[in-house]
Motif scaffolding. Structure first.
Motif, mmCIF file in Angstrom:
data_model
loop_
_atom_site.group_PDB
_atom_site.id
_atom_site.type_symbol
_atom_site.label_atom_id
_atom_site.label_comp_id
_atom_site.label_asym_id
_atom_site.label_seq_id
_atom_site.Cartn_x
_atom_site.Cartn_y
_atom_site.Cartn_z
ATOM 1 N N LEU A 48 33.944 -47.391 -12.283
ATOM 2 C CA LEU A 48 33.264 -46.548 -11.317
ATOM 3 C C LEU A 48 33.907 -45.183 -11.217
ATOM 4 O O LEU A 48 35.012 -44.966 -11.716
ATOM 5 N N VAL A 49 33.191 -44.277 -10.578
ATOM 6 C CA VAL A 49 33.681 -42.932 -10.303
ATOM 7 C C VAL A 49 33.681 -42.743 -8.793
ATOM 8 O O VAL A 49 32.747 -43.157 -8.103
ATOM 9 N N ILE A 50 34.750 -42.141 -8.292
ATOM 10 C CA ILE A 50 34.878 -41.823 -6.871
ATOM 11 C C ILE A 50 34.963 -40.305 -6.758
ATOM 12 O O ILE A 50 35.715 -39.670 -7.505
ATOM 13 N N GLU A 51 34.200 -39.719 -5.838
ATOM 14 C CA GLU A 51 34.236 -38.284 -5.601
ATOM 15 C C GLU A 51 34.749 -38.020 -4.196
ATOM 16 O O GLU A 51 34.574 -38.851 -3.305
ATOM 17 N N GLY A 52 35.374 -36.854 -3.993
ATOM 18 C CA GLY A 52 35.842 -36.511 -2.667
ATOM 19 C C GLY A 52 36.386 -35.099 -2.597
ATOM 20 O O GLY A 52 36.452 -34.392 -3.597
ATOM 21 N N ALA A 60 41.797 -43.217 -0.007
ATOM 22 C CA ALA A 60 41.296 -44.054 1.093
ATOM 23 C C ALA A 60 40.112 -44.891 0.629
ATOM 24 O O ALA A 60 39.994 -46.070 0.994
ATOM 25 N N THR A 61 39.244 -44.297 -0.188
ATOM 26 C CA THR A 61 38.109 -45.050 -0.722
ATOM 27 C C THR A 61 38.598 -46.172 -1.628
ATOM 28 O O THR A 61 38.126 -47.309 -1.535
ATOM 29 N N LEU A 62 39.562 -45.868 -2.489
ATOM 30 C CA LEU A 62 40.105 -46.897 -3.385
ATOM 31 C C LEU A 62 40.798 -48.005 -2.587
ATOM 32 O O LEU A 62 40.672 -49.180 -2.918
ATOM 33 N N ALA A 63 41.492 -47.636 -1.508
ATOM 34 C CA ALA A 63 42.132 -48.646 -0.659
ATOM 35 C C ALA A 63 41.083 -49.533 0.009
ATOM 36 O O ALA A 63 41.266 -50.748 0.111
ATOM 37 N N ALA A 64 39.964 -48.934 0.437
ATOM 38 C CA ALA A 64 38.888 -49.720 1.036
ATOM 39 C C ALA A 64 38.297 -50.679 0.008
ATOM 40 O O ALA A 64 38.006 -51.839 0.321
ATOM 41 N N ILE A 65 38.139 -50.202 -1.220
ATOM 42 C CA ILE A 65 37.630 -51.062 -2.292
ATOM 43 C C ILE A 65 38.601 -52.214 -2.540
ATOM 44 O O ILE A 65 38.194 -53.361 -2.696
ATOM 45 N N SER A 66 39.886 -51.922 -2.561
ATOM 46 C CA SER A 66 40.907 -52.953 -2.791
ATOM 47 C C SER A 66 40.852 -54.057 -1.746
ATOM 48 O O SER A 66 41.184 -55.200 -2.035
ATOM 49 N N GLY A 67 40.441 -53.698 -0.542
ATOM 50 C CA GLY A 67 40.389 -54.665 0.549
ATOM 51 C C GLY A 67 39.105 -55.475 0.625
ATOM 52 O O GLY A 67 38.980 -56.348 1.485
ATOM 53 N N MET A 76 43.082 -46.705 -9.997
ATOM 54 C CA MET A 76 42.622 -45.397 -10.404
ATOM 55 C C MET A 76 43.116 -45.152 -11.830
ATOM 56 O O MET A 76 44.259 -45.459 -12.159
ATOM 57 N N VAL A 77 42.245 -44.632 -12.667
ATOM 58 C CA VAL A 77 42.592 -44.405 -14.068
ATOM 59 C C VAL A 77 42.811 -42.926 -14.334
ATOM 60 O O VAL A 77 43.724 -42.542 -15.054
ATOM 61 N N PHE A 78 41.995 -42.070 -13.737
ATOM 62 C CA PHE A 78 42.031 -40.648 -14.032
ATOM 63 C C PHE A 78 41.584 -39.882 -12.802
ATOM 64 O O PHE A 78 40.714 -40.342 -12.070
ATOM 65 N N GLU A 79 42.182 -38.724 -12.561
ATOM 66 C CA GLU A 79 41.748 -37.851 -11.470
ATOM 67 C C GLU A 79 41.689 -36.418 -11.964
ATOM 68 O O GLU A 79 42.546 -35.978 -12.731
ATOM 69 N N HIS A 80 40.678 -35.713 -11.512
ATOM 70 C CA HIS A 80 40.519 -34.305 -11.857
ATOM 71 C C HIS A 80 40.048 -33.545 -10.610
ATOM 72 O O HIS A 80 39.254 -34.072 -9.836
ATOM 73 N N ALA A 81 40.536 -32.321 -10.426
ATOM 74 C CA ALA A 81 40.133 -31.496 -9.290
ATOM 75 C C ALA A 81 39.643 -30.153 -9.799
ATOM 76 O O ALA A 81 40.210 -29.584 -10.728
ATOM 77 N N GLU A 82 38.590 -29.654 -9.167
ATOM 78 C CA GLU A 82 38.017 -28.338 -9.471
ATOM 79 C C GLU A 82 38.063 -27.503 -8.205
ATOM 80 O O GLU A 82 37.741 -27.992 -7.129
#
Length: 87
Positions: A48-52, A60-67, A76-82
């Protein structure tokens, strides 16, 4: 001179593991979450992809998914910011 923090748009990919028997139910739950997009699901592995707006928001979204019930792992595998001012 005014110091201004530019707004950023963050995107990350993640892998979620579950049992194959619970995968369809979990995909439905994940698809309902805001800022989460499912890209693949097979044999209990969900990509999946998470945006924020920040790393913290995505964390926080990944922590919610973990629960969530039936989640064995969510990584999380990769993160990028623009910088939104440059997009």
């Amino acid at each position: 001179m005014s110091q201004r923090n530019p707004e950023h748009f963050h995107v990350s990919s993640a892998v979620v593991l579950t049992s194959p028997a619970a995968a369809d139910r979990l995909v439905e739950t994940l698809a309902e979450m805001p800022n989460v997009e499912i890209h693949a699901a097979e044999n209990g592995k969900i990509i999946l992809v998470i945006e924020g707006r920040s790393s913290g928001e995505m964390g926080a979204t990944l922590a919610a998914i973990s629960g969530l019930p039936d989640v064995m792992a969510a990584n999380m595998v990769f993160e990028h910011a623009e910088n939104l001012e440059e997009v």
